[in-house]
Design a protein around this motif. Structure first.
Motif, PDB file in Angstrom:
ATOM      1  N   SER A   5      -4.651   7.010  -2.380  1.00 27.98           N
ATOM      2  CA  SER A   5      -4.072   8.269  -2.850  1.00 27.98           C
ATOM      3  C   SER A   5      -3.331   8.063  -4.162  1.00 27.98           C
ATOM      4  CB  SER A   5      -3.122   8.838  -1.794  1.00 27.98           C
ATOM      5  OG  SER A   5      -2.724  10.144  -2.145  1.00 27.98           O
ATOM      6  N   GLY A   6      -3.035   9.173  -4.820  1.00 26.06           N
ATOM      7  CA  GLY A   6      -2.247   9.116  -6.044  1.00 26.06           C
ATOM      8  C   GLY A   6      -3.098   9.019  -7.296  1.00 26.06           C
ATOM      9  N   LYS A  29      -3.326   1.600   6.422  1.00 31.12           N
ATOM     10  CA  LYS A  29      -2.556   1.936   5.218  1.00 31.12           C
ATOM     11  C   LYS A  29      -2.425   3.453   5.070  1.00 31.12           C
ATOM     12  CE  LYS A  29      -4.566   0.837   1.398  1.00 31.12           C
ATOM     13  NZ  LYS A  29      -5.078   0.229   0.173  1.00 31.12           N
ATOM     14  N   GLU A  30      -3.512   4.160   5.299  1.00 31.67           N
ATOM     15  CA  GLU A  30      -3.483   5.618   5.188  1.00 31.67           C
ATOM     16  C   GLU A  30      -2.522   6.226   6.211  1.00 31.67           C
ATOM     17  OE1 GLU A  30      -6.596   9.286   4.520  1.00 31.67           O
ATOM     18  OE2 GLU A  30      -7.371   7.315   5.093  1.00 31.67           O
ATOM     19  N   ALA A  31      -2.556   5.718   7.430  1.00 35.45           N
ATOM     20  CA  ALA A  31      -1.652   6.218   8.472  1.00 35.45           C
ATOM     21  C   ALA A  31      -0.195   5.927   8.120  1.00 35.45           C
ATOM     22  CB  ALA A  31      -2.016   5.587   9.815  1.00 35.45           C
ATOM     23  N   PHE A  61       1.961   2.220  -3.509  1.00 38.81           N
ATOM     24  CA  PHE A  61       3.230   2.837  -3.917  1.00 38.81           C
ATOM     25  C   PHE A  61       3.190   3.204  -5.404  1.00 38.81           C
ATOM     26  CE2 PHE A  61       5.207   0.948  -0.062  1.00 38.81           C
ATOM     27  CZ  PHE A  61       5.919   2.054   0.374  1.00 38.81           C
ATOM     28  N   ALA A  62       2.688   2.306  -6.236  1.00 33.36           N
ATOM     29  CA  ALA A  62       2.621   2.572  -7.679  1.00 33.36           C
ATOM     30  C   ALA A  62       1.720   3.765  -7.974  1.00 33.36           C
ATOM     31  CB  ALA A  62       2.125   1.332  -8.423  1.00 33.36           C
ATOM     32  N   SER A  63       0.597   3.853  -7.278  1.00 32.94           N
ATOM     33  CA  SER A  63      -0.326   4.965  -7.485  1.00 32.94           C
ATOM     34  C   SER A  63       0.315   6.300  -7.136  1.00 32.94           C
ATOM     35  CB  SER A  63      -1.584   4.751  -6.633  1.00 32.94           C
ATOM     36  OG  SER A  63      -2.532   5.773  -6.864  1.00 32.94           O
TER      37      SER A  63
END
Length: 180
Positions: A5-6, A29-31, A61-63
């Motif tokens: 995401s992001g 990770k998505e959850a 997190f950066a995205s």
């Protein structure tokens, strides 16, 4: 592995085969980020990524807009890979090559989220050192969260400041918070 995401959503990252890592699965990770998305504004938080390996969690997190990310790993190849990847994506990820326990003993900087993904074969006393050092050294901001990824065969519910766990396939995330 891919960023889910992001800004960099869908970008694939291929880590060198020789790195001693086990990246968090995309499903887990998505959850995890669905949970965190309901609690935090990513552009307002500070993140510490322990046993960062490929940097998978740091990239996510950066995205999503986090500007203050510190990734810590003891393996030179992992740190080098994170530096190269974050530089190519122009991500604000800083790295430290250090044994995580030594780093936690000396660190004074507070974070909103501390994510730890230690080797799954750690003994329970090794897992226990992570929350012990985080809370003993007051490394979380108010309302901060320590998340420890581990195998579903490991039970961290007896550790101090344990809040709850979520299971995704063979992965588990145990959440720790400062008790009042």
């Amino acid at each position: 592995m891919r960023i889910i995401s992001g800004e960099f959503k869908g970008r694939r990252i291929t880590a060198p085969k020789q790195l001693p890592v086990r990246p968090t699965t995309d499903m887990a990770k998505e959850a995890l980020f669905n949970i965190l998305n309901n609690k935090y504004y990513f552009d307002e938080i500070s993140v510490l990524d322990l046993f960062s390996g490929t940097g998978n969690i740091s990239y996510e997190f950066a995205s999503r807009g986090t500007q203050n990310i510190l990734a810590v790993d003891s393996d030179f190849g992992c740190v080098k890979f994170i530096n190269q990847t974050s530089e190519s994506f122009e991500m604000p990820i800083r790295t430290v090559k250090s044994d995580v326990f030594s780093f936690l003993e000396k660190s004074k900087q507070k974070h909103d989220i501390i994510f730890a993904d230690p080797p799954y074969d750690f003994e329970i006393d090794q897992f226990a050192k992570i929350p012990t050092l985080v809370f003993q050294n007051n490394l979380l901001e108010n309302e901060g969260l320590l998340i420890v990824e581990h195998s579903k065969h490991t039970d961290l519910s007896e550790l101090e400041n344990y809040s709850h766990s979520k299971s995704y396939g063979g992965n588990m995330f145990s959440f720790f918070q400062q008790t009042q």
